[in-house]
Design an enzyme around this catalytic site. Structure first.
Site, PDB file in Angstrom:
ATOM      1  N   HIS A   1      80.640  28.812   7.130  1.00 17.44           N
ATOM      2  CA  HIS A   1      79.835  29.647   6.146  1.00 17.44           C
ATOM      3  C   HIS A   1      80.664  30.789   5.946  1.00 17.44           C
ATOM      4  O   HIS A   1      81.396  31.188   6.675  1.00 17.44           O
ATOM      5  CB  HIS A   1      78.424  29.896   6.945  1.00 17.44           C
ATOM      6  CG  HIS A   1      78.694  30.814   8.100  1.00 17.44           C
ATOM      7  ND1 HIS A   1      79.022  30.345   9.483  1.00 17.44           N
ATOM      8  CD2 HIS A   1      78.603  32.134   8.417  1.00 17.44           C
ATOM      9  CE1 HIS A   1      79.056  30.960  10.404  1.00 17.44           C
ATOM     10  NE2 HIS A   1      78.821  32.091   9.736  1.00 17.44           N
TER      11      HIS A   1
ATOM     12  N   HIS B   1      84.729  35.985   3.852  1.00 13.46           N
ATOM     13  CA  HIS B   1      85.637  35.046   4.566  1.00 13.46           C
ATOM     14  C   HIS B   1      84.776  33.990   5.106  1.00 13.46           C
ATOM     15  O   HIS B   1      83.638  33.966   5.280  1.00 13.46           O
ATOM     16  CB  HIS B   1      86.491  35.634   5.551  1.00 13.46           C
ATOM     17  CG  HIS B   1      85.623  36.154   6.588  1.00 13.46           C
ATOM     18  ND1 HIS B   1      85.035  37.085   6.732  1.00 13.46           N
ATOM     19  CD2 HIS B   1      85.462  35.320   7.909  1.00 13.46           C
ATOM     20  CE1 HIS B   1      84.370  37.054   7.944  1.00 13.46           C
ATOM     21  NE2 HIS B   1      84.546  36.310   8.592  1.00 13.46           N
TER      22      HIS B   1
HETATM   23  P1  ATP Z   1      80.857  43.491  12.883  1.00 13.53           P
HETATM   24  O1  ATP Z   1      81.729  44.372  13.458  1.00 13.53           O
HETATM   25  O2  ATP Z   1      79.611  44.077  12.298  1.00 13.53           O
HETATM   26  O3  ATP Z   1      80.528  42.629  14.369  1.00 13.53           O
HETATM   27  P2  ATP Z   1      81.906  41.034  11.988  1.00 13.53           P
HETATM   28  O4  ATP Z   1      81.095  40.466  12.609  1.00 13.53           O
HETATM   29  O5  ATP Z   1      82.398  40.648  10.544  1.00 13.53           O
HETATM   30  O6  ATP Z   1      81.687  42.432  11.993  1.00 13.53           O
HETATM   31  P3  ATP Z   1      83.736  40.407  14.205  1.00 13.53           P
HETATM   32  O7  ATP Z   1      82.606  40.577  15.012  1.00 13.53           O
HETATM   33  O8  ATP Z   1      85.039  40.997  14.645  1.00 13.53           O
HETATM   34  O9  ATP Z   1      83.535  41.227  12.715  1.00 13.53           O
HETATM   35  O10 ATP Z   1      83.706  38.869  13.658  1.00 13.53           O
HETATM   36  C1  ATP Z   1      85.007  38.465  13.006  1.00 13.53           C
HETATM   37  C2  ATP Z   1      84.701  37.058  12.469  1.00 13.53           C
HETATM   38  O11 ATP Z   1      84.283  36.166  13.542  1.00 13.53           O
HETATM   39  C3  ATP Z   1      83.404  36.802  11.829  1.00 13.53           C
HETATM   40  O12 ATP Z   1      83.285  36.037  10.826  1.00 13.53           O
HETATM   41  C4  ATP Z   1      82.359  36.790  12.629  1.00 13.53           C
HETATM   42  O13 ATP Z   1      81.002  36.018  12.246  1.00 13.53           O
HETATM   43  C5  ATP Z   1      82.901  35.714  13.526  1.00 13.53           C
HETATM   44  N1  ATP Z   1      82.345  35.798  15.049  1.00 13.53           N
HETATM   45  C6  ATP Z   1      82.423  37.135  15.853  1.00 13.53           C
HETATM   46  N2  ATP Z   1      81.931  36.648  16.885  1.00 13.53           N
HETATM   47  C7  ATP Z   1      81.776  35.282  17.127  1.00 13.53           C
HETATM   48  C8  ATP Z   1      81.507  34.388  18.229  1.00 13.53           C
HETATM   49  N3  ATP Z   1      80.985  34.729  19.324  1.00 13.53           N
HETATM   50  N4  ATP Z   1      81.667  32.941  17.954  1.00 13.53           N
HETATM   51  C9  ATP Z   1      81.816  32.714  16.591  1.00 13.53           C
HETATM   52  N5  ATP Z   1      82.234  33.509  15.782  1.00 13.53           N
HETATM   53  C10 ATP Z   1      82.311  34.585  15.828  1.00 13.53           C
END
Ligand code: ATP
Ligand code: MG
Length: 187
Positions: A128, A46
């Site tokens: 990205h 996504h």
């Molecule tokens: P994981 O469970 O391994 O962390 P994930 O990173 O895909 O998996 P989330 O951490 O819930 O899942 O993140 C959801 C989305 O938001 C992803 O696209 C992630 O890159 C983005 N994201 C997560 N944390 C941040 C942040 N602090 N700032 C900006 N974007 C973020």
């Protein structure tokens, strides 16, 4: 609608078409060694527009109402750039020239989120699609990207949840990208 009042981990994102998710996963398998990092599941590919963090259902409702007032035409996204952020261990696909509509939409969602008290990183928004995680060591980056394009005709609020140790995304709500002029044309 979120089912419980307890906080949910939320973010706004663009969904990639299913066929494109499959092609990217195939291209990734052909271009990266298994040691490069952990591949992100096809259905989870996504493009994040705004990360909200842990949000109560009440605050989510306000953010959903604000998102529903956004009136903006769709745009084409071409993933013709690729890179590696060793610090966060992410290998990603991006846009050499992000369309203005994408930057405007993200800017609007991020400022609405900030006004509702959702912390927004001061770093510039870099659109990205994450491909690999845990890529903290040097990675051989292919010279050419998958060079995939898609039409962004809607954006969505996603919930991120851990289900049996795996990150799952669920779409909470989606909104079309159409300018008000077109809507008032009776289309
Ligand atoms: P994981 O469970 O391994 O962390 P994930 O990173 O895909 O998996 P989330 O951490 O819930 O899942 O993140 C959801 C989305 O938001 C992803 O696209 C992630 O890159 C983005 N994201 C997560 N944390 C941040 C942040 N602090 N700032 C900006 N974007 C973020
Ligand atoms: Mg994460």
């Amino acid at each position: 609608m979120l089912k419980t009042a307890s906080p949910h981990r939320l973010f706004f994102a663009l969904t990639l078409p299913k066929t494109m998710q499959r092609r990217i996963v195939q291209w990734r398998a052909d271009n990266f060694s298994p040691e490069a990092g952990h591949p992100i599941a096809a259905a989870n590919l996504h493009l994040t527009l705004a990360f909200l963090g842990e949000v109560s259902a009440a605050k989510a409702l306000i953010l959903q109402q604000q998102a529903g007032r956004i009136s903006q035409p769709g745009f084409d996204v071409t993933l013709d750039d690729i890179g590696h952020w060793p610090g966060s261990g992410v290998v990603w696909l991006g846009c050499k020239n992000p369309p203005r509509g994408l930057l405007q939409l993200a800017q609007l969602l991020r400022s609405q989120a900030a006004r509702s008290g959702c912390y927004q990183s001061p770093l510039p928004f870099h659109p990205h699609v994450s491909l690999l995680r845990g890529a903290t060591r040097p990675v051989a980056i292919p010279a050419k990207t998958a060079n995939e394009s898609f039409r962004a005709s809607h954006f969505s609020l996603y919930e991120s949840a851990l289900v049996r140790g795996r990150t799952r995304y669920n779409i909470v709500q989606s909104w079309p990208l159409v300018s008000s002029e077109r809507t008032s044309d009776g289309v």
